[in-house]
Every structure is written in C-alpha cells, then in structure tokens.
Enzyme design. Structure first.
Site, PDB file in Angstrom:
ATOM      1  N   ARG A 244       0.865  -1.184   0.000  1.00 53.80           N
ATOM      2  CA  ARG A 244       0.000   0.000   0.000  1.00 53.80           C
ATOM      3  C   ARG A 244       0.902   1.235   0.000  1.00 53.80           C
ATOM      4  O   ARG A 244       1.922   1.278   0.710  1.00 53.80           O
ATOM      5  CB  ARG A 244      -0.899   0.032   1.235  1.00 53.80           C
ATOM      6  CG  ARG A 244      -2.098  -0.910   1.179  1.00 53.80           C
ATOM      7  CD  ARG A 244      -3.143  -0.476   0.149  1.00 53.80           C
ATOM      8  NE  ARG A 244      -4.309  -1.332   0.143  1.00 53.80           N
ATOM      9  CZ  ARG A 244      -4.473  -2.399  -0.642  1.00 53.80           C
ATOM     10  NH1 ARG A 244      -3.530  -2.747  -1.502  1.00 53.80           N
ATOM     11  NH2 ARG A 244      -5.577  -3.103  -0.601  1.00 53.80           N
ATOM     12  N   GLU A 273      -3.377   7.523  -3.961  1.00 53.14           N
ATOM     13  CA  GLU A 273      -3.850   6.879  -5.182  1.00 53.14           C
ATOM     14  C   GLU A 273      -5.227   7.382  -5.597  1.00 53.14           C
ATOM     15  O   GLU A 273      -6.065   7.573  -4.711  1.00 53.14           O
ATOM     16  CB  GLU A 273      -3.930   5.357  -4.910  1.00 53.14           C
ATOM     17  CG  GLU A 273      -3.180   4.548  -5.918  1.00 53.14           C
ATOM     18  CD  GLU A 273      -3.152   3.078  -5.541  1.00 53.14           C
ATOM     19  OE1 GLU A 273      -2.212   2.696  -4.821  1.00 53.14           O
ATOM     20  OE2 GLU A 273      -4.055   2.354  -5.948  1.00 53.14           O
ATOM     21  N   HIS A 291      -1.052   0.075  -9.837  1.00 55.44           N
ATOM     22  CA  HIS A 291      -1.684  -0.896  -8.919  1.00 55.44           C
ATOM     23  C   HIS A 291      -2.167  -2.137  -9.686  1.00 55.44           C
ATOM     24  O   HIS A 291      -3.364  -2.455  -9.687  1.00 55.44           O
ATOM     25  CB  HIS A 291      -2.833  -0.237  -8.144  1.00 55.44           C
ATOM     26  CG  HIS A 291      -3.118  -0.927  -6.833  1.00 55.44           C
ATOM     27  ND1 HIS A 291      -3.565  -0.279  -5.718  1.00 55.44           N
ATOM     28  CD2 HIS A 291      -3.029  -2.240  -6.465  1.00 55.44           C
ATOM     29  CE1 HIS A 291      -3.741  -1.142  -4.731  1.00 55.44           C
ATOM     30  NE2 HIS A 291      -3.418  -2.350  -5.166  1.00 55.44           N
TER      31      HIS A 291
END
Ligand code: DGY
Length: 325
Positions: A244, A273, A291
């Site tokens: 993350r 993000e 991602h």
C-alpha cells in the site's frame, strides 16, 4: 440509480468480472450496480442506502458515515481485495456488520508482478524501453546500462512474510537470491525455515540489495519506510512496493533518490492513489505501474467470485468464508 429500492438490495458500486456479475444475477435480491469507474462519495452514499450487502473494491471508503447511510439492515461489506484499509472495521463490527476480504487467491499474481518489478528495476528494463522509444543512439557496450544481477547472490529483504511475501520468497529463491525477512507469525514449511534468514528491520534494511514490502497498511506500518529507514539502505539498493502506498513516505523517498541514498525503486501503489506524485516521474531509476498487483485474468475473476460468495453466505444466514476478524 434514481429509483433505488428501499431496503435489502445488494449494492455493487463498481462492475465486477462477468462471471461474478452472472453469479449475482442468480440471487433473489435487487441489484444496484455502478459502472466500471469508482463512484463519487455522493453516489456511494446514495447507492448504499437501504442495502443489505455491499460488494465493494479498495477504492470505496467504507466508514461510519457510509454504514449509517446504509441503515440497520446492512449485514455485510464484502471487499474485493485482500487489503481492507479502506474499511472502518471497528465501525462495521459495532453496527453488527460483517466485513470480508479475498485472501489467498491473489498471492501468486501479486508475487509475479513483484518479481517483474524487481527485474525491471534491477536490470533497467523500463529504462531501456524508454531509452529506445526516445530514439537515443546506441551500440552494445561492456559498460552500457549495467544493472544488478539478481542471481549473482543478491539479497532480497521481505518486510511482511505473509502469504504474498512467502510467494515472493519462493520466486526469489528460483533466481538464486538470498532471502531475509522480518519475523513472521506465519507457519512456515521446512524449506522456508531453511532458506529464509530472519532479522530485525534495521538489519534487513542494511543488508538487502532489494527491499520488498508486503505488509498490510495499519497505523503501525504507515510511513514505516521513512527518512531514517531509507538512510539505513545501501546506496545501490532498490525499494519495491506492491503493498500500500502510505507504507512509504513519498517525501522521504524522493529525498533519498535525489541524494543517492538508495539506488532506485519500483512502485505499484501510491500514497494518494490514483494520484502519482509528479516528482516520482522525473527519476529514470524508478519503475512505476498503476496498482496492477492482482491484475491477472484468473486472479481478478477469483477475487470477484470470492467477494460475491462472501456476501451470498452472509445474506443466507451462514458464516462468511473469509471474515477479516
Ligand atoms: C488487494 O487485494 O489488496 C490488492 O491491492 C488488489 O490488487
């Protein structure tokens, strides 16, 4: 979404894979399905109102406001991701709402991408691709674009030796890498116990040629990789993040790359993000992907089917398959 049913529907804010959507179509429940793109906050609050189940993805923030907007008939929030830092689990539990995730089915895909990123950064694959696309004149040379040889005894440091970290370790061993890891609660097999050396975080950072992050995002791991951690790394070391974004302090990473405190990075996830800090784009020695960790066809299908199955179980009054707590 204007004619929402009043109670008991299944809300799917983002379109899932076809097979999972077909499965949902067989349910004896009204479905409210969003488009492929993430909903706005207002759309999310509207869609959730009256829902008995929400089958969401990591882009939807499910907090007390959303849970309250849903109402007391909400039984389950099924996240289509293994990470569930987008959900306020204690707010859900205190309202009697079950939270589920999708562990296991994405380990291999995420580990594959991690190895891809490690190779891309170590052997300068993305940089080489850009170099040619820019039309740079070149000829083969003994000193040209030399990178880190993984299989010449390079050391990989894994922070977070859970399911995905272990899958990364297995792949790294196939590249003859030495593997270090921070201590884990996972039950390891004999091979893993023999081939992985356990060290504390500072030792791992000092000794690794590649540091790869596989821990969940929690208050304890937010900015785990800060200025101080980066200073411990070798000036040639690579940092890889497929976990993350907020596990890494972006300002500290930019400073470490600017000052040559580390050699490079490969990032699949970002602090804010989907925004990617433009300073990162300027470094040749960074590989960036959007991602993609679990973005394999079979994997995405398995994740979506698992989140649907979790919702179905809870709606039928049975225990969820993979509750988060
Ligand atoms: C997850 O499942 O948490 C992943 O980040 C999705 O790719």
């Amino acid at each position: 979404m204007d004619d929402l049913p009043l109670t008991g529907h299944v809300y799917v804010p983002r379109l899932l894979t076809d097979d999972a959507m077909a499965e949902l179509g067989t349910l004896d429940r009204t479905l409210v399905v969003g488009p492929e793109e993430p909903p706005s906050r207002a759309e999310l609050l509207r869609g959730v109102t009256g829902a008995a189940a929400v089958i969401c993805t990591l882009t939807e923030r499910i907090d007390a406001e959303v849970l309250d907007a849903a109402g007391p008939q909400l039984r389950v929030v099924a996240n289509t991701a293994v990470g569930y830092d987008n959900i306020d689990v204690s707010a859900a539990s205190s309202r009697g709402v079950v939270v589920t995730n999708t562990p296991g089915v994405l380990d291999r895909a995420t580990a594959d991408l991690t190895l891809g990123l490690i190779l891309a950064a170590a052997r300068r694959i993305a940089e080489g691709d850009r170099f040619l696309r820019h039309g740079t004149p070149w000829t083969w040379g003994p000193r040209m674009m030399v990178g880190l040889d993984l299989s010449a005894g390079a050391t990989l440091g894994i922070i977070g030796l859970g399911r995905i970290g272990r899958a990364v370790a297995r792949r790294a061993r196939a590249f003859d890498m030495r593997v270090l890891a921070t201590p884990t609660r996972a039950e390891l097999d004999e091979d893993e116990r023999a081939s992985i050396e356990f060290v504390d975080l500072p030792a791992l950072l000092r000794r690794s040629d590649v540091v790869s992050l596989h821990c969940p995002l929690t208050p304890e791991t937010r900015h785990l990789i800060d200025r101080e951690a980066l200073r411990l790394m070798k000036p040639t070391a690579l940092l890889v993040n497929t976990a993350r974004g907020p596990v890494v302090d972006t300002d500290a990473l930019v400073a470490a790359l600017e000052s040559g405190e580390i050699g490079g990075a490969a990032l699949d996830v970002y602090e804010d993000e989907p925004h990617v800090d433009p300073r990162l784009l300027a470094f040749e020695q960074i590989v960036l992907t959007p991602h993609l960790g679990s973005a394999g066809d079979a994997t995405r299908s398995a994740m979506c089917r698992m989140s649907v199955a979790n919702a179905v179980e809870v709606l039928a009054g049975r225990p969820p398959l993979t509750p988060v707590s």
